[in-house]
Scaffold this motif. Structure first.
Motif, PDB file in Angstrom:
ATOM      1  N   ARG A  19     -34.425  43.495 -68.012  1.00  0.00           N
ATOM      2  CA  ARG A  19     -33.948  42.085 -68.222  1.00  0.00           C
ATOM      3  C   ARG A  19     -35.233  41.083 -68.441  1.00  0.00           C
ATOM      4  O   ARG A  19     -35.643  39.787 -68.787  1.00  0.00           O
ATOM      5  N   ARG A  20     -36.577  41.916 -67.129  1.00  0.00           N
ATOM      6  CA  ARG A  20     -37.576  40.928 -67.003  1.00  0.00           C
ATOM      7  C   ARG A  20     -38.136  40.215 -67.821  1.00  0.00           C
ATOM      8  O   ARG A  20     -38.809  39.887 -68.568  1.00  0.00           O
ATOM      9  N   TYR A  21     -38.329  42.125 -68.330  1.00  0.00           N
ATOM     10  CA  TYR A  21     -39.082  41.964 -70.023  1.00  0.00           C
ATOM     11  C   TYR A  21     -39.233  41.596 -70.528  1.00  0.00           C
ATOM     12  O   TYR A  21     -39.845  41.408 -72.022  1.00  0.00           O
ATOM     13  N   ALA A  22     -37.817  41.654 -70.872  1.00  0.00           N
ATOM     14  CA  ALA A  22     -37.149  40.648 -72.409  1.00  0.00           C
ATOM     15  C   ALA A  22     -37.121  39.454 -72.184  1.00  0.00           C
ATOM     16  O   ALA A  22     -37.742  38.645 -73.325  1.00  0.00           O
ATOM     17  N   ALA A  23     -37.012  38.944 -71.407  1.00  0.00           N
ATOM     18  CA  ALA A  23     -37.244  37.390 -70.929  1.00  0.00           C
ATOM     19  C   ALA A  23     -38.719  37.300 -71.718  1.00  0.00           C
ATOM     20  O   ALA A  23     -39.643  36.284 -72.226  1.00  0.00           O
ATOM     21  N   ILE A  24     -39.250  37.744 -70.780  1.00  0.00           N
ATOM     22  CA  ILE A  24     -41.416  37.563 -71.433  1.00  0.00           C
ATOM     23  C   ILE A  24     -41.441  37.559 -72.850  1.00  0.00           C
ATOM     24  O   ILE A  24     -42.328  36.431 -73.019  1.00  0.00           O
ATOM     25  N   CYS A  25     -40.795  38.792 -73.066  1.00  0.00           N
ATOM     26  CA  CYS A  25     -41.293  38.533 -74.670  1.00  0.00           C
ATOM     27  C   CYS A  25     -40.052  37.713 -75.717  1.00  0.00           C
ATOM     28  O   CYS A  25     -40.062  37.743 -76.495  1.00  0.00           O
ATOM     29  N   GLY A  26     -39.154  37.444 -74.586  1.00  0.00           N
ATOM     30  CA  GLY A  26     -37.876  35.714 -75.760  1.00  0.00           C
ATOM     31  C   GLY A  26     -37.293  37.093 -76.568  1.00  0.00           C
ATOM     32  O   GLY A  26     -37.393  36.226 -77.370  1.00  0.00           O
ATOM     33  N   VAL A  27     -36.243  38.199 -75.777  1.00  0.00           N
ATOM     34  CA  VAL A  27     -36.188  38.793 -76.697  1.00  0.00           C
ATOM     35  C   VAL A  27     -34.459  38.388 -75.842  1.00  0.00           C
ATOM     36  O   VAL A  27     -34.498  38.894 -75.179  1.00  0.00           O
ATOM     37  N   ASP A  28     -33.170  38.247 -76.889  1.00  0.00           N
ATOM     38  CA  ASP A  28     -32.033  38.298 -76.083  1.00  0.00           C
ATOM     39  C   ASP A  28     -32.028  40.263 -76.099  1.00  0.00           C
ATOM     40  O   ASP A  28     -31.666  40.502 -77.643  1.00  0.00           O
ATOM     41  N   LEU A  29     -31.695  40.875 -75.386  1.00  0.00           N
ATOM     42  CA  LEU A  29     -31.331  41.971 -75.536  1.00  0.00           C
ATOM     43  C   LEU A  29     -29.966  42.377 -76.832  1.00  0.00           C
ATOM     44  O   LEU A  29     -28.902  43.680 -76.713  1.00  0.00           O
ATOM     45  N   ALA A  30     -29.091  41.119 -76.063  1.00  0.00           N
ATOM     46  CA  ALA A  30     -27.774  42.002 -77.218  1.00  0.00           C
ATOM     47  C   ALA A  30     -27.759  41.322 -78.276  1.00  0.00           C
ATOM     48  O   ALA A  30     -26.650  41.975 -79.123  1.00  0.00           O
ATOM     49  N   ASN A  31     -29.088  40.861 -78.646  1.00  0.00           N
ATOM     50  CA  ASN A  31     -29.463  41.049 -80.624  1.00  0.00           C
ATOM     51  C   ASN A  31     -29.637  42.046 -81.011  1.00  0.00           C
ATOM     52  O   ASN A  31     -31.289  41.810 -80.396  1.00  0.00           O
ATOM     53  N   ARG A  32     -29.332  43.239 -81.340  1.00  0.00           N
ATOM     54  CA  ARG A  32     -29.952  44.657 -81.308  1.00  0.00           C
ATOM     55  C   ARG A  32     -31.257  43.968 -82.379  1.00  0.00           C
ATOM     56  O   ARG A  32     -32.058  45.321 -82.293  1.00  0.00           O
ATOM     57  N   TYR A  33     -30.751  43.536 -83.516  1.00  0.00           N
ATOM     58  CA  TYR A  33     -31.943  43.290 -85.101  1.00  0.00           C
ATOM     59  C   TYR A  33     -33.344  42.580 -84.153  1.00  0.00           C
ATOM     60  O   TYR A  33     -34.211  43.093 -84.219  1.00  0.00           O
ATOM     61  N   ALA A  34     -32.772  41.685 -83.598  1.00  0.00           N
ATOM     62  CA  ALA A  34     -34.356  40.747 -82.117  1.00  0.00           C
ATOM     63  C   ALA A  34     -34.914  41.778 -81.494  1.00  0.00           C
ATOM     64  O   ALA A  34     -36.364  42.308 -81.447  1.00  0.00           O
ATOM     65  N   LEU A  35     -34.520  42.997 -81.050  1.00  0.00           N
ATOM     66  CA  LEU A  35     -34.792  43.987 -79.924  1.00  0.00           C
ATOM     67  C   LEU A  35     -36.068  44.646 -80.731  1.00  0.00           C
ATOM     68  O   LEU A  35     -37.208  44.901 -80.193  1.00  0.00           O
ATOM     69  N   ASP A  36     -35.441  45.154 -81.895  1.00  0.00           N
ATOM     70  CA  ASP A  36     -35.916  46.086 -83.012  1.00  0.00           C
ATOM     71  C   ASP A  36     -37.350  45.650 -83.008  1.00  0.00           C
ATOM     72  O   ASP A  36     -37.779  45.508 -83.480  1.00  0.00           O
TER      73      ASP A  36
END
Length: 87
Positions: A19-36
């Motif tokens: 969650r920390r690195y997702a926040a740093i990257c500005g990506v919502d973990l619930a959004n699979r397309y944005a994460l990919d």
């Protein structure tokens, strides 16, 4: 300490870092397309790319830990809790 308590702690620690690195990257973990998209986009800036690489590595570690838990008969909790809907 039983194995399950150990796994719960390991997952909690991993999830916190994910969650920390997702926040740093500005990506919502619930959004699979944005994460990919985030994981596939290499950045010219070393700091941004380091965060992306760290997130990628942590997600791989979580998958491996989940696989180990399942192999032992445990049910790992999801990284992202199911959404609750209000009616």
């Amino acid at each position: 300490m039983s194995g399950f308590e150990h796994y719960e702690r390991e997952l909690a620690d991993l999830d916190h870092e994910i969650r920390r690195y997702a926040a740093i990257c500005g990506v919502d973990l619930a959004n699979r397309y944005a994460l990919d998209a985030c994981l596939q986009e290499h950045h010219a800036n070393w700091a941004d790319d380091k965060a992306r690489e760290s997130l990628h590595g942590l997600l791989i570690l979580r998958i491996k830990l989940e696989a180990e838990m399942i192999e032992l008969g445990f049910a790992p909790p999801p990284l992202i809790p199911p959404a609750t809907f209000e009616t």
